[in-house]
Design an enzyme around this catalytic site. Structure first.
Site, PDB file in Angstrom:
ATOM      1  N   GLY A 227       0.826  -1.192   0.000  1.00  8.39           N
ATOM      2  CA  GLY A 227       0.000   0.000   0.000  1.00  8.39           C
ATOM      3  C   GLY A 227       0.860   1.241   0.000  1.00  8.39           C
ATOM      4  O   GLY A 227       2.070   1.195  -0.273  1.00  8.39           O
TER       5      GLY A 227
ATOM      6  N   ASP B 269      -9.973   4.132  12.238  1.00  2.00           N
ATOM      7  CA  ASP B 269      -9.951   3.641  10.853  1.00  2.00           C
ATOM      8  C   ASP B 269     -10.677   2.305  10.745  1.00  2.00           C
ATOM      9  O   ASP B 269     -10.148   1.328  10.210  1.00  2.00           O
ATOM     10  CB  ASP B 269      -8.509   3.503  10.361  1.00  2.00           C
ATOM     11  CG  ASP B 269      -8.431   3.386   8.827  1.00  2.00           C
ATOM     12  OD1 ASP B 269      -9.420   3.757   8.153  1.00  2.00           O
ATOM     13  OD2 ASP B 269      -7.396   2.921   8.316  1.00  2.00           O
TER      14      ASP B 269
ATOM     15  N   GLY C 289       3.688   0.979   2.812  1.00  2.00           N
ATOM     16  CA  GLY C 289       4.643  -0.115   2.908  1.00  2.00           C
ATOM     17  C   GLY C 289       4.096  -1.412   2.358  1.00  2.00           C
ATOM     18  O   GLY C 289       3.127  -1.434   1.592  1.00  2.00           O
TER      19      GLY C 289
END
Length: 440
Positions: free
Chosen positions: A23, A134, A26
């Protein structure tokens, strides 16, 4: 560069096996503990991105603080490897999007169980003063043959400060636009309520596989503003349309929370217990082996029913013989010694070859009540045989009903039925032609 080489040994214990994903911050590799054989996830952060380094340090710090919570990844190793920032955790399975694609959709019970466990996970991390910020299906993992899910990726999680008022200082958007809370879109500090609101959007997505603002997610301009506006303006009833009532009730209770209020987690969990409280233990669709076996059994049964059950004379005879021991009438009559003169030796030989022996014959066709008496009279006059076994039914009743049901389900069965009549006619016709010949 932030690549590891396959075969690299990290911390003298963890061997890199293959790349799993990558992504903006990393890459994630599959690894294995060479001593125990345990599978691990090896995360490598981009070194050229300062924000990536901050995520790494932040996540390590958070995971250390959350150590001991069973449904949070266990940090096994972290540090530098060949100048890379590396973090290693247990391999916890696949995310919900993977299972959703595999199963097409989740059952209500499965999603209710996801809701209960996620509320409990959020309660546990909130007790440690940690906000995840998130929540999304990609960050919720499950494993086959396991009754637990896990919440991962604490790269943008943070310690929340207990204060009486919510700061009105604008901050950059934090989260994933599809599932982020309204507060996140407004650029305000988030609280425990916002994690629960994001969870609600995740659950709605699992039910409907879309959200009212899905069409704006690829918009280049004002995407965050448009999605935030829709979340604020669309009534919750409309957002939850097509979902069970429990989800609407959950969203209403979450919306009534204020910024600093401590949620009643048990009350929120109880909303989703109403449908499954009659079961002591509910598992997920991907770990429900009984459900999987049931589906496989149904598929096999469906395929078997579509097969041509009566595709040969032999199969017809076998089906009839099953009933013949229960539904047979024996008719005995005298032998007319002169009758054989009406047949030449070739015809007689042919009959013996067809019927095996002229002592007795099974006739594989069904007579109506009216014609049976007439046939008995004709047989007494002309037959050279000692007995006939006449069945009540050409097929068992169970098989007849099965054919009727299948005929309505599949056109292929109609073709099979026509084939059956054809075979049946050809099977009975030779005998009837002999009778007709004698009568003439």
């Amino acid at each position: 560069m932030y690549e590891l080489q396959l075969g690299d040994l990290i911390g003298n214990v963890y061997k890199v096996k293959k790349l799993l994903s990558q992504g903006s911050f990393g890459r994630v590799y599959l690894g294995r503990n060479i001593e125990s054989g345990m599978k691990v996830a090896i995360k490598v952060e981009k070194q050229e991105i300062k924000r990536g380094q901050l995520r790494h340090y932040q996540q390590v710090k958070i995971l250390k603080k959350l150590r001991g919570i069973s449904q949070v990844p266990q940090l096994l190793w972290h540090g530098k490897h060949n100048e890379f920032q590396v973090m290693i955790t247990k391999m916890l399975g696949f995310d919900l999007i993977y299972f959703l694609k595999k199963h097409k959709r989740f059952s209500n019970e499965c999603i209710f169980n996801i809701a209960q466990q996620m509320i409990e996970i959020l309660e546990n991390i909130h007790k440690k003063n940690i906000l995840h910020r998130d929540l999304k299906p990609e960050n919720i993992l499950g494993k086959r043959h396991s009754d637990q899910i896990y919440l991962i990726d604490y790269g943008i999680a943070k310690d929340f400060v207990k204060s009486k008022k919510q700061s009105q200082v604008k901050i950059p958007f934090i989260g994933t636009s599809r599932y982020a809370s309204i507060t996140a879109h407004q650029g305000l500090e988030q609280s425990r309520r916002d994690d629960l609101e994001s969870l609600g959007y995740v659950l709605i997505y699992l039910f409907k596989q879309k959200l009212p603002w899905s069409n704006y997610e690829n918009s280049e301009y004002d995407r965050l503003e448009r999605i935030g506006q829709l979340k604020s303006e669309i009534p919750l009833k409309e957002i939850c349309e097509g979902c069970p009532q429990q989800l609407y009730n959950y969203m209403i209770q979450v919306a009534e929370l204020n910024h600093q209020q401590v949620p009643n987690y048990q009350k929120l969990k109880s909303i989703f217990q109403s449908k499954i409280n009659h079961k002591q233990h509910v598992i997920f669709d991907w770990s429900n082996t009984q459900l999987a076996n049931s589906k496989s059994s149904q598929d096999r049964t469906k395929n078997n029913l579509k097969q041509n059950k009566y595709d040969s004379v032999q199969q017809i005879k076998l089906s009839i013989e099953k009933m013949s021991s229960r539904h047979l009438h024996t008719i005995t009559f005298h032998v007319d010694s002169n009758a054989s003169s009406c047949f030449n030796s070739q015809q007689s030989s042919s009959m013996q070859h067809s019927f095996g022996s002229h002592q007795s014959v099974q006739v594989d066709f069904m007579n109506s009540d009216s014609s049976e008496h007439t046939q008995k009279q004709e047989i007494n006059k002309i037959s050279t045989f000692e007995a006939f076994l006449i069945t009540d039914d050409i097929m068992p009743i169970k098989d007849q009903l099965q054919l009727m049901e299948l005929e309505n389900q599949d056109l292929e069965i109609k073709h099979t039925l026509l084939h059956y009549h054809s075979v049946y006619y050809n099977f009975k016709n030779p005998f009837q032609s002999l009778l007709q010949l004698r009568m003439n």
